[in-house]
Design a protein around this motif. Sequence first.
Motif, PDB file in Angstrom:
ATOM      1  N   GLU A  71     -40.516  22.235  25.385  1.00  0.00           N
ATOM      2  CA  GLU A  71     -40.139  22.936  24.152  1.00  0.00           C
ATOM      3  C   GLU A  71     -40.209  24.450  24.345  1.00  0.00           C
ATOM      4  OE1 GLU A  71     -41.850  19.307  21.399  1.00  0.00           O
ATOM      5  OE2 GLU A  71     -42.872  21.245  21.371  1.00  0.00           O
ATOM      6  N   THR A  84     -39.214  11.995  21.748  1.00  0.00           N
ATOM      7  CA  THR A  84     -39.125  13.421  21.985  1.00  0.00           C
ATOM      8  C   THR A  84     -37.859  13.697  22.768  1.00  0.00           C
ATOM      9  OG1 THR A  84     -40.231  15.262  23.062  1.00  0.00           O
ATOM     10  CG2 THR A  84     -40.685  13.129  23.937  1.00  0.00           C
ATOM     11  N   GLN A  85     -37.357  14.902  22.608  1.00  0.00           N
ATOM     12  CA  GLN A  85     -36.179  15.272  23.361  1.00  0.00           C
ATOM     13  C   GLN A  85     -36.636  15.974  24.622  1.00  0.00           C
ATOM     14  OE1 GLN A  85     -33.134  16.670  20.880  1.00  0.00           O
ATOM     15  NE2 GLN A  85     -31.587  16.537  22.452  1.00  0.00           N
ATOM     16  N   ALA A 121     -33.155  26.565  15.699  1.00  0.00           N
ATOM     17  CA  ALA A 121     -32.328  25.555  15.019  1.00  0.00           C
ATOM     18  C   ALA A 121     -32.623  25.498  13.525  1.00  0.00           C
ATOM     19  CB  ALA A 121     -32.555  24.179  15.655  1.00  0.00           C
ATOM     20  N   ILE A 122     -33.840  25.850  13.147  1.00  0.00           N
ATOM     21  CA  ILE A 122     -34.198  25.909  11.728  1.00  0.00           C
ATOM     22  C   ILE A 122     -35.036  27.157  11.466  1.00  0.00           C
ATOM     23  CG2 ILE A 122     -34.120  23.481  10.961  1.00  0.00           C
ATOM     24  CD1 ILE A 122     -37.033  23.228  11.798  1.00  0.00           C
ATOM     25  N   PRO A 123     -34.952  27.688  10.230  1.00  0.00           N
ATOM     26  CA  PRO A 123     -35.814  28.809   9.865  1.00  0.00           C
ATOM     27  C   PRO A 123     -37.210  28.299   9.497  1.00  0.00           C
ATOM     28  CG  PRO A 123     -34.428  28.238   8.009  1.00  0.00           C
ATOM     29  CD  PRO A 123     -34.042  27.306   9.123  1.00  0.00           C
ATOM     30  N   SER A 136     -44.573  20.907   9.351  1.00  0.00           N
ATOM     31  CA  SER A 136     -44.452  19.910  10.412  1.00  0.00           C
ATOM     32  C   SER A 136     -44.763  20.557  11.753  1.00  0.00           C
ATOM     33  CB  SER A 136     -43.023  19.356  10.430  1.00  0.00           C
ATOM     34  OG  SER A 136     -42.789  18.651  11.633  1.00  0.00           O
ATOM     35  N   ARG A 196     -39.066  28.487   6.893  1.00  0.00           N
ATOM     36  CA  ARG A 196     -39.315  27.860   5.580  1.00  0.00           C
ATOM     37  C   ARG A 196     -38.915  26.381   5.580  1.00  0.00           C
ATOM     38  NH1 ARG A 196     -34.672  30.779   4.894  1.00  0.00           N
ATOM     39  NH2 ARG A 196     -32.884  29.632   4.056  1.00  0.00           N
ATOM     40  N   GLN A 197     -37.990  26.019   6.496  1.00  0.00           N
ATOM     41  CA  GLN A 197     -37.538  24.628   6.549  1.00  0.00           C
ATOM     42  C   GLN A 197     -38.630  23.690   7.080  1.00  0.00           C
ATOM     43  OE1 GLN A 197     -34.916  23.556   5.192  1.00  0.00           O
ATOM     44  NE2 GLN A 197     -34.731  21.469   5.976  1.00  0.00           N
ATOM     45  N   LEU A 198     -39.657  24.251   7.725  1.00  0.00           N
ATOM     46  CA  LEU A 198     -40.732  23.419   8.283  1.00  0.00           C
ATOM     47  C   LEU A 198     -41.679  22.878   7.215  1.00  0.00           C
ATOM     48  CD1 LEU A 198     -41.814  25.396  11.461  1.00  0.00           C
ATOM     49  CD2 LEU A 198     -40.652  23.196  11.389  1.00  0.00           C
ATOM     50  N   PRO A 211     -44.799  19.158  14.835  1.00  0.00           N
ATOM     51  CA  PRO A 211     -43.786  18.859  15.859  1.00  0.00           C
ATOM     52  C   PRO A 211     -42.488  19.640  15.636  1.00  0.00           C
ATOM     53  CG  PRO A 211     -44.747  16.838  15.007  1.00  0.00           C
ATOM     54  CD  PRO A 211     -45.235  17.942  14.129  1.00  0.00           C
ATOM     55  N   GLY A 212     -42.225  20.031  14.388  1.00  0.00           N
ATOM     56  CA  GLY A 212     -41.011  20.777  14.081  1.00  0.00           C
ATOM     57  C   GLY A 212     -41.010  22.197  14.644  1.00  0.00           C
ATOM     58  N   TYR A 251     -38.314  23.343  17.011  1.00  0.00           N
ATOM     59  CA  TYR A 251     -36.977  23.735  16.546  1.00  0.00           C
ATOM     60  C   TYR A 251     -36.994  25.116  15.909  1.00  0.00           C
ATOM     61  CZ  TYR A 251     -37.315  18.846  17.414  1.00  0.00           C
ATOM     62  OH  TYR A 251     -37.623  17.660  18.018  1.00  0.00           O
TER      63      TYR A 251
END
Lengths: 85, 448
Positions: B155, B322-323, B52-54, B41, B56-58, B43-44, B47
Motif C-alpha cells: 500500500e 487485499t489488493q 482514490a478517495i478523500p 476505516s 472525509r470518505q473514510l 484498511p481504507g 486508498y
Amino acid sequence: MPRKKHLPVDQERLALLRSSRVEPVPGRCVQCGLCSWNCPTGIDVRGFARRGLPIDDARCLKCGTCVARCPRAVLQFSPVPRAIA
Amino acid sequence: MTHHVLVGSGIAALSAAEAIRGADAAARITLVSDETGPFYSRPGLAYLLTGAIPERQLSIRSKAEVSALSIKRISARAEQLWPARHELRLSDDSILGYDRLLIATGAASIAPVFPGADLDGVVLLDGVDQARDFVGRAKKAQSAVVIGGGSTAIELAEGLQARGVQAHYFLRGDRYWSRVLDAEESALVEAGLARTGVAVHRRTEVVRVLGRNGRVVAVETSHGDTLKCQLVAVAIGVRPRVTLADEAGLEVDRGIVVSERMESSAADVFAAGDVAQAFDPALGRAVLDTLWSAAAEQGRVAGLNMAGRPTVFHRHVALNVTQLGDLVTTVIGEVGGSEDPDLITITRGQSEAWSGATEGTTLVRHDATDRIRIHINDRTILGAVIMGDQALSLPLTRLIANRVDITPIRDTLIERPEMLASTLLDFWHSLTPWDHAPPYDHHARLAG
C-alpha cells in the motif's frame, strides 16, 4: 439518403441486469467507501454492504461501477431470488 | 447506571459502543483516545494514500449515528490501570473510574533500528494522522524506499507511485511475503508491482539512512550503493499495544490473553481487536490477528458481555482480501508459509491462523491471469489462496469454514488439478441447490 444508425444493444447484458442486483459477500468488506464515492447516483453502497444487504435502491442503474471499483471483490451481481409463495 | 469505559477508537471500540448502547439505553459510555476525529476505516487508509478517495470518505458512521450512541469522548491516552480499584489514570493526570473497561488499543507499527531511523522522513503508517502526513511528504518527494512485507508495504509503495514518487521496494530475501504466499504467488505480486512502476530490489537491505539537516536524503544499501530518496517508509510488522494491561498485571502473552467472552484475567476488564489474543478452539491455541472483520466482531462480543448479555466469540475462519499489485487476493484458513525475513512480527491484515502447520496436500491451478491454491487433508479443505478471479472465493470460504467433507471430490481434485475450479464449483452447486446463495446463517445446513 443517410442510413439510419442503430445503437448496438446487448440483449444478453440487459436481460442479466434485469434479473440481477448488486450484493455484498459477507466478511470481505472493510468499509473503505470507494463504492459509495464512485456511485454515479450517490447511493450509500457502503451502508448496504455494512448491513449485508443487497443494493435495493430505486436509483441503482446496475452500471457495475461499485462492483468494478471495490478493491476487495466484495460486491457482485447476483440473481434476484424468485418470490417465495 | 453502569459506566463503560472504552480505551481506543478503532473498529473494535466502536463496535463495542454500538453493542452496549443496543443492549442498554441508559448505560454511560466514555471513550478515551488520542485520536479525536470521526471513526474511520483503517484498511481504507490505503486508498487515501493513492488519492482514490478523500479523507472525509473514510468516515464509517454518519453524525446522526454517532450522536445516537451518546458517547462521551475524552481526548487523552490511558496511562495507568488499577484493576482492583476500577480506575484509570489518563495522560492529563485525571483519574477515571469504570464499572467495565474495554482495552481496544490496537497494534502499533514497529520502528526500524538501523542508524538514521530517527531522521525526518522515516515514516510508519498506523493511523489517519500518519496517512495525511505521508501524503503531504509524498507530494514533495521524488523517490522513496519502502521496506517490510505484507499488504501495508504494498500500500505504501502503490501510494507513492500513484503520487508520482518513484518507489524502491527492498526485499531482504528472494521474494515477497513468504510468510503467507508461495513462490509463484510472490512472483505474480512482484510482477504486478513492476507494472505499476515500483522498482523491486531483492536481497537488499537498508544499512543506514543518510540525512542532511535532520532530513532523509539517501539510504546506504547492503550492496554498498547509495540510493537518493526523501522518504523511507517502513512496514516491518505491528505489535499489540499491551503496555497498559501488562503494567497492571493482566495476563499478557503477545497480546492481552482473553477468554471466549473477551474477558481479560482481571475482573471487569475486557479486550478486543488487534490488542487481544483470543483462543481459537479449532486450532487449540490462542492466536493474534489483525483482521478488520475479526476486530469488529470481537468488539461486538465484548460490548454485549460488558452490558450483561453473555455472548461467546466464535472465531470465523481467518479471512482477508487485499489488493496485491494488480491482483485481488483472498487468503482463507490455513495456508502454510515459511520464514519471512521482511517481517519481525505479524503485519496488518494478517492472521497467525494462516500459518498453521497441519499436514496436508497442496493443489494449485494456474492460468494466464488467475491462480487458486488449496491446502487439503484427508477429509476437508484447510485453507486457500485465491488470486485474480474471485468466483471461487465465497464457495471456498464456506467449504473451509464449515469443514465440509470433500471425500466425494478429493480424488478428482488430486488427479485433475487443471479441473480444480470447475470441480469445486460443481461440488459447491450440488451442496447449494437454491438459486440464491444465503449468507452465513445457513452454515448449519451445510455442516450437518
